[in-house]
Design a protein around this motif. Sequence first.
Motif, PDB file in Angstrom:
ATOM      1  N   PRO A   7      51.569  58.103  33.005  1.00  0.00           N
ATOM      2  CA  PRO A   7      50.348  58.388  32.252  1.00  0.00           C
ATOM      3  C   PRO A   7      49.178  57.656  32.897  1.00  0.00           C
ATOM      4  N   ALA A   8      48.057  58.322  32.990  1.00  0.00           N
ATOM      5  CA  ALA A   8      46.933  57.774  33.744  1.00  0.00           C
ATOM      6  C   ALA A   8      46.351  56.506  33.134  1.00  0.00           C
ATOM      7  N   GLY A   9      46.180  56.437  31.859  1.00  0.00           N
ATOM      8  CA  GLY A   9      45.566  55.252  31.261  1.00  0.00           C
ATOM      9  C   GLY A   9      44.072  55.222  31.513  1.00  0.00           C
ATOM     10  N   ARG A  10      43.376  54.514  30.662  1.00  0.00           N
ATOM     11  CA  ARG A  10      41.930  54.405  30.800  1.00  0.00           C
ATOM     12  C   ARG A  10      41.591  53.345  31.852  1.00  0.00           C
ATOM     13  N   PRO A  11      40.457  53.499  32.525  1.00  0.00           N
ATOM     14  CA  PRO A  11      40.078  52.539  33.573  1.00  0.00           C
ATOM     15  C   PRO A  11      40.065  51.090  33.079  1.00  0.00           C
ATOM     16  N   GLU A  12      39.608  50.865  31.840  1.00  0.00           N
ATOM     17  CA  GLU A  12      39.560  49.485  31.342  1.00  0.00           C
ATOM     18  C   GLU A  12      40.964  48.903  31.156  1.00  0.00           C
ATOM     19  N   GLN A  13      41.941  49.745  30.839  1.00  0.00           N
ATOM     20  CA  GLN A  13      43.325  49.275  30.728  1.00  0.00           C
ATOM     21  C   GLN A  13      43.870  48.896  32.100  1.00  0.00           C
ATOM     22  N   ILE A  14      43.600  49.726  33.076  1.00  0.00           N
ATOM     23  CA  ILE A  14      44.045  49.450  34.446  1.00  0.00           C
ATOM     24  C   ILE A  14      43.397  48.172  34.948  1.00  0.00           C
ATOM     25  N   HIS A  15      42.111  48.001  34.634  1.00  0.00           N
ATOM     26  CA  HIS A  15      41.383  46.808  35.074  1.00  0.00           C
ATOM     27  C   HIS A  15      42.017  45.527  34.514  1.00  0.00           C
ATOM     28  N   VAL A  16      42.431  45.552  33.258  1.00  0.00           N
ATOM     29  CA  VAL A  16      43.081  44.378  32.654  1.00  0.00           C
ATOM     30  C   VAL A  16      44.363  44.046  33.406  1.00  0.00           C
ATOM     31  N   LEU A  17      45.167  45.054  33.707  1.00  0.00           N
ATOM     32  CA  LEU A  17      46.395  44.815  34.465  1.00  0.00           C
ATOM     33  C   LEU A  17      46.079  44.218  35.836  1.00  0.00           C
ATOM     34  N   GLN A  18      45.066  44.767  36.486  1.00  0.00           N
ATOM     35  CA  GLN A  18      44.689  44.278  37.813  1.00  0.00           C
ATOM     36  C   GLN A  18      44.196  42.834  37.759  1.00  0.00           C
TER      37      GLN A  18
END
Length: 139
Positions: A7-18
Amino acid sequence: MRLQSAPAGRPEQIHVLQQYGIDVEINSWLETGILQDPLELGKKLHNGNFQAIVVEGDFLFKETFDVAPKIKFAGICRNSINSIDLDSATSKGVIVVNTPQRNSVAVAEMTIALMLAITRRLTESDSYIRRGQWECTTS
């Protein structure tokens, strides 16, 4: 840590993981329309040095875990866990989580909408109008 997410996920979610040092690679089956073969997915996880995976529609079977021994976390974005071989995951030390009641509100809303459609005969009315049978009697 490397994470492959279907699932793609929202950019802000990806940013938190990064921010936590997690390298995220998105491979959404919604974009390709193709579910990955469990064995091929395992090979891809192994070759890409992934330690975690999040899936929505893909299957994680024994052969997936056999060829991807570094996987230690599997997230299933659905209520059911029938898309994963839990015994195999457990034997390989993989932590498995799912999202119970993920779509409960949407399912309830759809149920109410369909009940209204039936009681108001919306599909019959739609077909009647599309066939050109409706005549305006007020003009």
